[in-house]
Design an enzyme around this catalytic site. Structure first.
Site, PDB file in Angstrom:
ATOM      1  N   HIS A  65       0.843  -1.214   0.022  1.00  0.00           N
ATOM      2  CA  HIS A  65      -0.093   0.059   0.043  1.00  0.00           C
ATOM      3  C   HIS A  65       0.856   1.263  -0.067  1.00  0.00           C
ATOM      4  O   HIS A  65       0.740   2.167  -0.786  1.00  0.00           O
ATOM      5  CB  HIS A  65      -0.782   0.116   1.360  1.00  0.00           C
ATOM      6  N   GLU A 115       0.202   8.196  -3.466  1.00  0.00           N
ATOM      7  CA  GLU A 115       1.278   7.917  -2.484  1.00  0.00           C
ATOM      8  C   GLU A 115       2.564   8.663  -2.484  1.00  0.00           C
ATOM      9  O   GLU A 115       2.845   9.219  -1.505  1.00  0.00           O
ATOM     10  CB  GLU A 115       1.723   6.304  -2.829  1.00  0.00           C
ATOM     11  N   HIS A 119       3.087  10.848   0.857  1.00  0.00           N
ATOM     12  CA  HIS A 119       3.982  10.147   1.531  1.00  0.00           C
ATOM     13  C   HIS A 119       5.237  10.425   1.146  1.00  0.00           C
ATOM     14  O   HIS A 119       6.232  10.455   1.787  1.00  0.00           O
ATOM     15  CB  HIS A 119       3.577   8.671   1.738  1.00  0.00           C
TER      16      HIS A 119
END
Ligand SMILES: *[C@@H]1O[C@H](CO)[C@@H](O)[C@H](O)[C@H]1NC(C)=O
Length: 224
Positions: A65, A115, A119
């Site tokens: 993930h 993502e 992040h």
């Protein structure tokens, strides 16, 4: 006098706009200001029991993930200042990313863009200096610490009928990998495993974090 007042007002307006510009730049936090990474993987059949997945992507596996900057108190930086996602930066990793870090519900590139923005931008520290480093780091950690084989080595294999205690799953991972992971369960199924990774990309023990706990026993659903 009027000109002086007008100039003063203009100066104040310029100062205000300069201030709001600098706030905007740092709004998302600074890269590198966090304690460790959570490396998060979902078990596909549990995840896809909760939402509609693209059928061709379903298989018996944990897939990536994300690699998420995290703090020991459960807070985390997100959407830091950094370059925008670029597929061309990770062209050589594409085959592996498509298989090991796919979106199960939509286009992979949309998932990677999210993502990276949320992040990855905050992960620009230590050995991670650019977009390629970030995705390569995720793949490296995924290949180095195999959750499926660690569980299988302790007789824990996917099954729709056999359940396993959370203690036995945790102990299997500690025994094979050497460090304490974090688990999430949903509807009696093991849904997510997180490994904790230092900023130098080494495995470490996970601290207890809110939202990461399972109790009793759980199923790791299989194809049949
Ligand atoms: C992890 O182990 C499983 C089971 O042995 C294997 O099928 C899979 O290919 C391995 N994954 C990686 C990334 O090495």
């Amino acid at each position: 006098m009027k000109i002086f007042a007008a100039l003063s007002l203009l100066f104040v307006l310029l100062a205000v706009s300069a201030t709001s510009r600098s706030i905007t730049i740092y709004e998302g936090g600074n890269p590198g200001q966090f304690d460790f990474y959570l490396f998060v993987q979902q078990w596909i059949y549990s995840y896809c029991g909760q939402q509609t997945c693209i059928a061709s992507k379903e298989r018996e596996a944990f897939t990536i993930h994300g690699l998420w900057p995290e703090n020991s108190d459960g807070s985390y930086p997100s959407f830091c200042k950094g370059p925008s996602f670029s597929s061309s930066a990770i062209q050589d990793l594409m085959n592996q990313l498509n298989y090991d870090w796919p979106s199960l519900t939509g286009p992979n590139t949309d998932f990677w863009t999210h993502e990276w923005s949320k992040h990855g931008t905050c992960s620009l520290t230590g050995p991670i200096t650019n977009i390629h480093d970030y995705f390569a780091a995720g793949l490296k950690v995924y290949n180095a610490y195999n959750i499926s084989s660690s569980l299988a080595d302790h007789g824990i294999v996917p099954s729709n009928t056999q359940s396993y205690s959370i203690t036995s799953i945790t102990n299997a991972l500690i025994n094979s990998l050497g460090n304490t992971p974090l688990l999430q369960c949903q509807n009696g199924q093991l849904s997510t495993v997180a490994l904790c990774i230092t900023k130098d990309l080494e495995l470490m023990d996970c601290p207890a974090l809110d939202g990461w706990s399972c109790s009793g026993s759980t199923i790791i659903p299989s194809t049949d």
